[in-house]
Scaffold this motif. Sequence first.
Motif, PDB file in Angstrom:
ATOM      1  N   ASN A 284      28.743   1.032  72.143  1.00  0.00           N
ATOM      2  CA  ASN A 284      27.488   0.337  72.445  1.00  0.00           C
ATOM      3  C   ASN A 284      27.690  -0.687  73.550  1.00  0.00           C
ATOM      4  OD1 ASN A 284      25.034   0.981  70.628  1.00  0.00           O
ATOM      5  ND2 ASN A 284      26.760   1.048  69.202  1.00  0.00           N
ATOM      6  N   PHE A 285      28.797  -1.393  73.514  1.00  0.00           N
ATOM      7  CA  PHE A 285      29.087  -2.403  74.535  1.00  0.00           C
ATOM      8  C   PHE A 285      29.319  -1.739  75.895  1.00  0.00           C
ATOM      9  CE2 PHE A 285      31.878  -5.174  76.971  1.00  0.00           C
ATOM     10  CZ  PHE A 285      31.234  -6.395  76.855  1.00  0.00           C
ATOM     11  N   ASN A 286      30.101  -0.660  75.909  1.00  0.00           N
ATOM     12  CA  ASN A 286      30.440  -0.030  77.186  1.00  0.00           C
ATOM     13  C   ASN A 286      29.285   0.754  77.788  1.00  0.00           C
ATOM     14  OD1 ASN A 286      33.106  -0.980  77.517  1.00  0.00           O
ATOM     15  ND2 ASN A 286      33.841   0.474  75.992  1.00  0.00           N
ATOM     16  N   ILE A 287      28.430   1.338  76.954  1.00  0.00           N
ATOM     17  CA  ILE A 287      27.269   2.030  77.527  1.00  0.00           C
ATOM     18  C   ILE A 287      26.301   1.005  78.125  1.00  0.00           C
ATOM     19  CG2 ILE A 287      25.789   2.116  75.451  1.00  0.00           C
ATOM     20  CD1 ILE A 287      25.003   4.942  76.273  1.00  0.00           C
ATOM     21  N   ALA A 288      26.255  -0.187  77.522  1.00  0.00           N
ATOM     22  CA  ALA A 288      25.436  -1.262  78.105  1.00  0.00           C
ATOM     23  C   ALA A 288      25.942  -1.613  79.497  1.00  0.00           C
ATOM     24  CB  ALA A 288      25.464  -2.489  77.204  1.00  0.00           C
ATOM     25  N   LEU A 289      27.268  -1.732  79.630  1.00  0.00           N
ATOM     26  CA  LEU A 289      27.854  -2.026  80.939  1.00  0.00           C
ATOM     27  C   LEU A 289      27.564  -0.905  81.927  1.00  0.00           C
ATOM     28  CD1 LEU A 289      29.661  -3.705  82.806  1.00  0.00           C
ATOM     29  CD2 LEU A 289      31.645  -2.555  81.797  1.00  0.00           C
ATOM     30  N   ALA A 290      27.677   0.341  81.469  1.00  0.00           N
ATOM     31  CA  ALA A 290      27.410   1.482  82.356  1.00  0.00           C
ATOM     32  C   ALA A 290      25.957   1.485  82.826  1.00  0.00           C
ATOM     33  CB  ALA A 290      27.749   2.781  81.636  1.00  0.00           C
ATOM     34  N   PHE A 291      25.020   1.208  81.904  1.00  0.00           N
ATOM     35  CA  PHE A 291      23.613   1.145  82.295  1.00  0.00           C
ATOM     36  C   PHE A 291      23.359   0.011  83.288  1.00  0.00           C
ATOM     37  CE2 PHE A 291      22.272   3.782  78.530  1.00  0.00           C
ATOM     38  CZ  PHE A 291      21.554   4.716  79.259  1.00  0.00           C
ATOM     39  N   LYS A 292      24.028  -1.105  83.091  1.00  0.00           N
ATOM     40  CA  LYS A 292      23.871  -2.224  84.023  1.00  0.00           C
ATOM     41  C   LYS A 292      24.356  -1.824  85.418  1.00  0.00           C
ATOM     42  CE  LYS A 292      25.763  -6.685  85.235  1.00  0.00           C
ATOM     43  NZ  LYS A 292      26.869  -7.634  85.010  1.00  0.00           N
TER      44      LYS A 292
ATOM     45  N   ILE B 109      27.699   7.151  81.057  1.00  0.00           N
ATOM     46  CA  ILE B 109      26.595   7.082  80.084  1.00  0.00           C
ATOM     47  C   ILE B 109      26.576   8.338  79.214  1.00  0.00           C
ATOM     48  CG2 ILE B 109      24.077   7.098  79.866  1.00  0.00           C
ATOM     49  CD1 ILE B 109      24.109   5.338  82.502  1.00  0.00           C
ATOM     50  N   GLU B 110      26.756   9.489  79.847  1.00  0.00           N
ATOM     51  CA  GLU B 110      26.758  10.753  79.094  1.00  0.00           C
ATOM     52  C   GLU B 110      27.903  10.781  78.082  1.00  0.00           C
ATOM     53  OE1 GLU B 110      27.023  13.551  82.238  1.00  0.00           O
ATOM     54  OE2 GLU B 110      24.890  13.407  82.799  1.00  0.00           O
ATOM     55  N   SER B 111      29.068  10.301  78.487  1.00  0.00           N
ATOM     56  CA  SER B 111      30.218  10.250  77.579  1.00  0.00           C
ATOM     57  C   SER B 111      29.936   9.343  76.395  1.00  0.00           C
ATOM     58  CB  SER B 111      31.457   9.757  78.331  1.00  0.00           C
ATOM     59  OG  SER B 111      32.522   9.506  77.444  1.00  0.00           O
ATOM     60  N   ALA B 112      29.380   8.166  76.660  1.00  0.00           N
ATOM     61  CA  ALA B 112      29.094   7.210  75.586  1.00  0.00           C
ATOM     62  C   ALA B 112      28.045   7.770  74.621  1.00  0.00           C
ATOM     63  CB  ALA B 112      28.624   5.890  76.171  1.00  0.00           C
TER      64      ALA B 112
ATOM     65  N   LEU C  57      28.377   8.209  70.651  1.00  0.00           N
ATOM     66  CA  LEU C  57      27.451   7.543  69.724  1.00  0.00           C
ATOM     67  C   LEU C  57      26.800   8.533  68.753  1.00  0.00           C
ATOM     68  CD1 LEU C  57      25.812   4.979  72.164  1.00  0.00           C
ATOM     69  CD2 LEU C  57      27.200   4.432  70.159  1.00  0.00           C
ATOM     70  N   LYS C  58      26.732   9.819  69.129  1.00  0.00           N
ATOM     71  CA  LYS C  58      26.235  10.831  68.195  1.00  0.00           C
ATOM     72  C   LYS C  58      27.179  10.963  67.000  1.00  0.00           C
ATOM     73  CE  LYS C  58      23.717  13.573  71.633  1.00  0.00           C
ATOM     74  NZ  LYS C  58      23.701  14.838  72.420  1.00  0.00           N
ATOM     75  N   LEU C  59      28.478  10.728  67.255  1.00  0.00           N
ATOM     76  CA  LEU C  59      29.461  10.788  66.175  1.00  0.00           C
ATOM     77  C   LEU C  59      29.454   9.514  65.349  1.00  0.00           C
ATOM     78  CD1 LEU C  59      32.521  12.288  68.130  1.00  0.00           C
ATOM     79  CD2 LEU C  59      30.900  13.519  66.673  1.00  0.00           C
ATOM     80  N   GLU C  60      29.246   8.382  66.037  1.00  0.00           N
ATOM     81  CA  GLU C  60      29.328   7.088  65.331  1.00  0.00           C
ATOM     82  C   GLU C  60      28.357   6.096  65.990  1.00  0.00           C
ATOM     83  OE1 GLU C  60      32.697   3.690  64.522  1.00  0.00           O
ATOM     84  OE2 GLU C  60      33.376   5.787  64.577  1.00  0.00           O
ATOM     85  N   PRO C  61      27.093   6.119  65.586  1.00  0.00           N
ATOM     86  CA  PRO C  61      26.067   5.287  66.237  1.00  0.00           C
ATOM     87  C   PRO C  61      26.363   3.787  66.183  1.00  0.00           C
ATOM     88  CG  PRO C  61      25.059   6.928  64.816  1.00  0.00           C
ATOM     89  CD  PRO C  61      26.518   6.961  64.531  1.00  0.00           C
TER      90      PRO C  61
ATOM     91  N   ARG D  63      37.217   7.525  69.761  1.00  0.00           N
ATOM     92  CA  ARG D  63      38.135   6.805  70.658  1.00  0.00           C
ATOM     93  C   ARG D  63      38.235   7.515  71.998  1.00  0.00           C
ATOM     94  NH1 ARG D  63      43.873   6.019  68.505  1.00  0.00           N
ATOM     95  NH2 ARG D  63      43.629   8.252  68.199  1.00  0.00           N
ATOM     96  N   PHE D  64      38.225   8.844  71.974  1.00  0.00           N
ATOM     97  CA  PHE D  64      38.331   9.602  73.217  1.00  0.00           C
ATOM     98  C   PHE D  64      37.107   9.358  74.109  1.00  0.00           C
ATOM     99  CE2 PHE D  64      40.960  13.152  70.938  1.00  0.00           C
ATOM    100  CZ  PHE D  64      41.976  12.240  70.704  1.00  0.00           C
ATOM    101  N   TYR D  65      35.930   9.396  73.502  1.00  0.00           N
ATOM    102  CA  TYR D  65      34.700   9.175  74.279  1.00  0.00           C
ATOM    103  C   TYR D  65      34.637   7.751  74.828  1.00  0.00           C
ATOM    104  CZ  TYR D  65      32.698  13.676  72.923  1.00  0.00           C
ATOM    105  OH  TYR D  65      32.444  15.025  72.779  1.00  0.00           O
ATOM    106  N   ASP D  66      35.126   6.801  74.044  1.00  0.00           N
ATOM    107  CA  ASP D  66      35.110   5.415  74.516  1.00  0.00           C
ATOM    108  C   ASP D  66      36.017   5.238  75.726  1.00  0.00           C
ATOM    109  OD1 ASP D  66      34.585   2.512  74.361  1.00  0.00           O
ATOM    110  OD2 ASP D  66      36.695   2.408  73.775  1.00  0.00           O
TER     111      ASP D  66
END
Length: 490
Positions: free
Chosen positions: A108-116, A91-94, A98-102, A72-75
């Motif tokens: 997954n949704f928010n890292i997609a937004l960050a990459f976009k 991206i680094e935070s996400a 994801l290493k804790l909970e792939p 939750r903290f990373y999200d």
Amino acid sequence: MDRAEELYKQGFTQHTQGNLEEAEKFYLESFKLAPDNLNTLFMLANLKYQQYRFPEAEKYLKRAMQHSENVRFYDLLTRIKIEQKQYKTAIESAISGLKLEPENFELNFNIALAFKKYGDYELALKFYQRAEKLRPDMFVIPYNMSNVYFLLGKPHESTLAMEKALALNPGNEELKYFLSISLFRERNYHDGLKLFESRLCKKTAALSQSRLFPKNFAAASEWRGEDISDKTVFMFYEAGFGDVIQYARYFPLLRKRCKRLLFKPQEELVELFRENPLGIDEIVTYEIDPENLHFDVFVPMLSLPYLLGLDETNMFISSDGYMKPNLEKKEFYKQKFFNNDKIKIGIKWQGNTASETDRVINAGAFIPLLSIPGTQFYSFQTGAGAEEVEKLKPYSVIDLSKEFENFSDTAAALDNLDFVICNDTSLIHLAGAIGKKGYMLLPLDYNWRWHLDLKHNDWYSGIKMFKQEKEHDWTAPVKELYKELCGILS
């Protein structure tokens, strides 16, 4: 229960009820008593995030993260960094989360937004697809994927993704609108125009006019395409100046259908339409007494192609100019500014930034063009952004920002030019409407109306288009335009 926990729970209750200020008071009192309580720190960070106080949110969150690694903290940190436009850090935070909970959907949704946002559309699509596998019922995923597909140069996949989003949420009017835009981009107006009727600006425009003329609207009905040969029609504007100028080509077709046509444009366009009535019998302004306004049906103007039964086979009419400038004004501006033997080029870099900022060009991006021999450049930038002309003063650019009171003035000055160069703004529509040649610089994520084949302009045959290769970088289209101009002028 100790006092700190009691205060936290009271804050949480207020928080869930939407009382953020009250919740903050309880959380802060709890924080004073137990400064390292993870729940209090996380909820304070969440509350500050909701208040758009992102540095404060990060401060509390980072304190919590010193004591525990938590998905939750990373999200939340990912979302905070996205809001601060620190996409690489997001991206680094996400990735850490994801290493804790792939299989965590939110990450997954928010890292997609960050990459976009970062401009890596391939990875954005990859993570949206992972999020979709985790939550195939969520329409926001294909909705976001639609834009990514377009940025990847896959317009048909973009449309299919938007269709999937609508299928998951079939009553969503906003999705219908966005699907219409996707169809328009593929030049499919046959299917898109009906869906376009769900647009928000149609509703707000009608509401705005009905508040101005409540009795008149109560006594009239909205035109739905039926026979109006014996009716007086009240047509009113929607959206921006450029939209009105673009859709004015349909006014004569509507006039053939009705007994009398009234039109209410924005005040800045009134004089231009008095000089170019296009079948309009009466221009309605804010000064009119509602008692003197009489009509049987009303219609928002962007509905005209749909109600007139047009589609991609017959709607691109009058692409060679359907308006004329005021010739007396044109001569006035010629004598004052344009009476020289140079190639005269007008430029503009900014339009209305209330809804879109991607179309704004840094005025300095024009500098490579200003050195072309035998040219004289003129700034047509008015309002917000006009101060940017200072960047161009060393290149003898003539500033016309104080010369225009309305679009009639602009059209008259514009007609003295050899070319106009600008972003996607009302000036390019005005140039096309009076048959002036010009060049439009488009962002990577450009507007639907310019379709997919940028070598051909369906709306204005004299306007050519050059598109960014990378977001927020105007170097490539300006370089391409430089070659174009040098080739013509040589």
